[in-house]
Design a protein around this motif. Structure first.
Motif, PDB file in Angstrom:
ATOM      1  N   THR A   2       0.844  -1.188   0.000  1.00 15.23           N
ATOM      2  CA  THR A   2       0.000   0.000   0.000  1.00 15.23           C
ATOM      3  C   THR A   2       0.880   1.239   0.000  1.00 15.23           C
ATOM      4  O   THR A   2       1.819   1.344   0.779  1.00 15.23           O
ATOM      5  N   SER A   3       0.544   2.183  -0.871  1.00 15.95           N
ATOM      6  CA  SER A   3       1.371   3.371  -0.988  1.00 15.95           C
ATOM      7  C   SER A   3       1.085   4.366   0.133  1.00 15.95           C
ATOM      8  O   SER A   3       0.051   4.315   0.792  1.00 15.95           O
ATOM      9  N   LYS A   4       2.026   5.278   0.310  1.00 17.37           N
ATOM     10  CA  LYS A   4       1.895   6.325   1.321  1.00 17.37           C
ATOM     11  C   LYS A   4       0.666   7.186   1.042  1.00 17.37           C
ATOM     12  O   LYS A   4      -0.065   7.549   1.959  1.00 17.37           O
ATOM     13  N   VAL A  54      -5.790  15.063  -1.772  1.00 18.08           N
ATOM     14  CA  VAL A  54      -4.552  14.721  -1.075  1.00 18.08           C
ATOM     15  C   VAL A  54      -3.850  13.572  -1.791  1.00 18.08           C
ATOM     16  O   VAL A  54      -2.636  13.630  -2.033  1.00 18.08           O
ATOM     17  N   TYR A  55      -4.595  12.541  -2.160  1.00 23.23           N
ATOM     18  CA  TYR A  55      -4.023  11.394  -2.864  1.00 23.23           C
ATOM     19  C   TYR A  55      -3.379  11.846  -4.175  1.00 23.23           C
ATOM     20  O   TYR A  55      -2.240  11.490  -4.475  1.00 23.23           O
ATOM     21  N   ARG A  56      -4.122  12.658  -4.938  1.00 24.08           N
ATOM     22  CA  ARG A  56      -3.612  13.131  -6.219  1.00 24.08           C
ATOM     23  C   ARG A  56      -2.332  13.938  -6.038  1.00 24.08           C
ATOM     24  O   ARG A  56      -1.350  13.725  -6.759  1.00 24.08           O
ATOM     25  N   ASP A  57      -2.312  14.841  -5.057  1.00 21.05           N
ATOM     26  CA  ASP A  57      -1.126  15.668  -4.841  1.00 21.05           C
ATOM     27  C   ASP A  57       0.073  14.861  -4.371  1.00 21.05           C
ATOM     28  O   ASP A  57       1.202  15.096  -4.808  1.00 21.05           O
ATOM     29  N   VAL A  59       0.631  11.675  -4.990  1.00 22.79           N
ATOM     30  CA  VAL A  59       1.090  10.860  -6.125  1.00 22.79           C
ATOM     31  C   VAL A  59       1.891  11.714  -7.103  1.00 22.79           C
ATOM     32  O   VAL A  59       2.950  11.293  -7.584  1.00 22.79           O
ATOM     33  N   ILE A  60       1.423  12.919  -7.384  1.00 23.03           N
ATOM     34  CA  ILE A  60       2.151  13.809  -8.306  1.00 23.03           C
ATOM     35  C   ILE A  60       3.517  14.158  -7.727  1.00 23.03           C
ATOM     36  O   ILE A  60       4.530  14.118  -8.441  1.00 23.03           O
ATOM     37  N   LYS A  61       3.566  14.492  -6.442  1.00 28.09           N
ATOM     38  CA  LYS A  61       4.835  14.838  -5.797  1.00 28.09           C
ATOM     39  C   LYS A  61       5.802  13.657  -5.815  1.00 28.09           C
ATOM     40  O   LYS A  61       6.983  13.802  -6.121  1.00 28.09           O
ATOM     41  N   THR A  62       5.299  12.470  -5.496  1.00 31.18           N
ATOM     42  CA  THR A  62       6.143  11.275  -5.490  1.00 31.18           C
ATOM     43  C   THR A  62       6.643  10.953  -6.892  1.00 31.18           C
ATOM     44  O   THR A  62       7.805  10.584  -7.077  1.00 31.18           O
ATOM     45  N   THR A  63       5.773  11.109  -7.884  1.00 28.17           N
ATOM     46  CA  THR A  63       6.162  10.846  -9.266  1.00 28.17           C
ATOM     47  C   THR A  63       7.263  11.798  -9.710  1.00 28.17           C
ATOM     48  O   THR A  63       8.239  11.386 -10.350  1.00 28.17           O
ATOM     49  N   LYS A  64       7.123  13.076  -9.367  1.00 26.03           N
ATOM     50  CA  LYS A  64       8.151  14.054  -9.730  1.00 26.03           C
ATOM     51  C   LYS A  64       9.474  13.752  -9.048  1.00 26.03           C
ATOM     52  O   LYS A  64      10.538  14.023  -9.602  1.00 26.03           O
TER      53      LYS A  64
END
Length: 90
Positions: A2-4, A54-57, A59-64
């Protein structure tokens, strides 16, 4: 695994559900209290809507953060495969 981001969103959603339950219990109690129902419902709705953002942000931060590392690893693999190819051609 499970992801953060998933865990954070689930915790926020759980708190939203707790507040919504408090809202329902305050209106269905023996002495109903409409003001308290509204007071508990507002964070309940926020707790239900916020996890998506929150999930979207997260995920975007982790992806970057991870994309440059992944690209570096791809470059290392490409370089290693080039060296192996040159060794096979000799």
């Amino acid at each position: 695994k499970t992801s953060k981001a998933t865990i954070i969103a689930l915790i926020i959603g759980l708190f939203g559900t707790v507040f919504m339950a408090l809202s329902v219990f305050s209106i269905t109690a023996e002495n109903p209290s409409v003001p308290w129902c509204i007071v508990w419902a507002i964070p309940g709705f926020v707790g239900w809507l916020l996890p998506y953002f929150v999930y979207r942000d997260v995920v975007i931060k982790t992806t970057k953060t991870l994309n440059p590392i992944i690209e570096d690893k791809y470059e290392e693999v490409y370089t290693l495969c080039e060296k192996a190819s040159h060794l096979l051609m000799k």
